[in-house]
Enzyme design. Structure first.
Site, PDB file in Angstrom:
ATOM      1  CE  LYS A 197      34.306  -7.596 -27.570  1.00 49.25           C
ATOM      2  NZ  LYS A 197      33.039  -7.623 -28.311  1.00 49.25           N
TER       3      LYS A 197
HETATM    4  N1  GLU Z   1      32.127  -4.933 -30.733  1.00 45.29           N
HETATM    5  C1  GLU Z   1      31.139  -5.295 -31.694  1.00 45.29           C
HETATM    6  C2  GLU Z   1      30.620  -6.703 -31.411  1.00 45.29           C
HETATM    7  O1  GLU Z   1      30.671  -7.178 -30.295  1.00 45.29           O
HETATM    8  C3  GLU Z   1      31.606  -5.075 -33.130  1.00 45.29           C
HETATM    9  C4  GLU Z   1      32.821  -5.847 -33.543  1.00 45.29           C
HETATM   10  C5  GLU Z   1      33.361  -5.443 -34.914  1.00 45.29           C
HETATM   11  O2  GLU Z   1      32.782  -4.587 -35.549  1.00 45.29           O
HETATM   12  O3  GLU Z   1      34.387  -6.022 -35.302  1.00 45.29           O
HETATM   13  O4  GLU Z   1      30.098  -7.350 -32.273  1.00 45.29           O
END
Ligand code: GLU
Length: 413
Positions: free
Chosen positions: A103
């Site tokens: 992240k």
């Molecule tokens: N931000 C989204 C989540 O928390 C999607 C992450 C992604 O598609 O890699 O799952």
């Protein structure tokens, strides 16, 4: 209040206890592989230079390249990103995508920036982290405060260093190698799972009065799917307050109102208006927090009247609240399963990019349905067999898969 990573690790440990996982393995799985903090400096429109902090935490790659969104929000700090990165590892494992977890984010409120400023900031962030992301190592995506336009700038800047490779990031514009159905995917996934869940507890959708906190990308698409599936959506909220109608809101009307109104419901007059916090305490059957983390805490958990909660946001219920809700027999479908629709369609986008082949929207939706349904059935069975909560069951399945991949790879173990 617990730090976000403490909350996430507490949930991890509840599952690790069930699995009788040794201490050294817990430490190995919890500890992030790499944490990066960078300076993001960019020029404001008035010529001044702004300096903010950017982060990327790469939590685990034993099951595949690391995957996870980029968040632009004032609450972003290293600990929040660390917690969200580990949730991505467990999320991709629950739905069995061949990915690990990561992240990233920038500690800023993008609403205070012009479009050009967000572009310059994004490009500066890429300049700092381009070496550690890539289609086989770590693939970013949208999250709170970012969208397909930010993904497009990110890709363009990354390709200046490394050459054409759209699979470096997902959630791109549909015209620019993005997947059809990616934008709706997280909200749609929440809706698909809500329907499965109701079948399991023998409740008809038209008897399930639902309240949804947040009308952003996730909340609005979840509302739309549930409305179309005959759920009476009686309340939705956004930053301007709660909109309430005990007979059910006109969601299609609110959806187009918000689109035309800069993604905000402010000024919508088709419903009764209540304060923002009121939503969590309404007398409903299903509550769906689809905005920030830590919104249900020990302060307000006692006042929740919903019978079930589906966690569309990441980490909306903290562990103290989780225990209170459990004692009130409120069932929680946990975030790592409930909001996995987004990363699932991100995976489909990455697969399409790598094959230079485009799927139809129907195919995306079908495969999303299948992936989430399989994961839901697995978690449901595991919870029943082991007599544990759905959250502990989801974590048990996820961490056992990551442990297995770690052991198979050898090396550290
Ligand atoms: N931000 C989204 C989540 O928390 C999607 C992450 C992604 O598609 O890699 O799952």
């Amino acid at each position: 209040m617990m730090r976000p990573s403490e909350s996430t690790n507490l949930y991890f440990n509840q599952a690790a206890d069930q699995l009788k996982m040794p201490e050294w393995m817990r430490k190995l799985l919890i500890t992030p592989k790499r944490e990066v903090t960078v300076q993001v400096a960019f020029e404001r429109d008035n010529g001044n230079v702004e300096t903010v902090l950017g982060y990327r935490v790469q939590h685990d790659n034993s099951r595949g390249p690391m995957k996870g969104g980029l968040r632009y929000h004032p609450s972003v700090d290293l600990d929040e990103v660390r917690a969200l990165a580990s949730l991505m590892t467990w999320k991709t494992a629950v739905v069995e995508l061949p990915y690990g977890g990561a992240k990233g984010g920038i500690a800023i409120d993008p609403k205070t920036l012009s479009t050009k400023e967000i572009e310059r900031m994004t490009r500066s962030f890429v300049d700092e982290i381009h070496e550690i992301v890539g289609p086989d190592t770590d693939i970013p995506a949208p999250d709170m405060g970012t969208n397909f336009q930010v993904m497009s700038w990110f890709r363009n800047q990354w390709e200046k260093y490394h050459g054409f490779n759209p699979a470096v990031i997902t959630g791109k514009p549909v015209e620019e190698y993005g997947a059809k159905g990616r934008e709706e995917a997280t909200g749609r996934g929440v809706g698909i799972l809500a329907v499965k869940f109701l079948k399991r507890i023998n409740v008809r959708p038209d008897q399930c009065r639902t309240a949804i906190q947040g009308f952003g990308n996730v909340g609005s698409h979840a509302s739309k799917f549930l409305f179309e599936s005959a759920f009476p959506v009686v309340a939705v909220s956004d930053i301007s307050g709660t909109f309430y109608n005990p007979k059910g809101l006109n969601i299609p009307e609110m959806f187009s109102y918000s689109l035309k109104n800069g993604n905000r419901l402010e000024g919508y007059t088709g419903a009764e208006k209540l304060p923002g916090e009121a939503l969590l305490e309404l007398d409903v059957d299903l509550l769906i927090p689809a905005a920030l983390g830590d919104v249900v805490t020990k302060e307000n958990a006692g006042k929740v009247r919903a019978k079930s909660i589906i966690e569309a946001a990441n980490g909306p219920v903290d562990p103290e609240a989780d225990a209170i809700l459990a004692s009130k027999r409120i069932t929680i479908l946990p975030d790592i399963l409930a909001n996995a629709g987004g990363v699932t369609v991100s995976y489909f986008e990455w697969v399409q990019n790598r094959q230079h082949y485009r799927w139809t929207l129907d195919r995306v939706r079908q495969e999303l349905d299948r992936t989430l349904s399989d994961a839901f059935e697995n978690v449901w069975q595991h919870s029943a067999t082991n007599d544990v909560s759905l959250r502990t069951a989801a974590f048990m399945l996820a961490i056992a898969r990551v442990q297995r991949a770690t052991e198979l790879a050898g090396g550290a173990v």
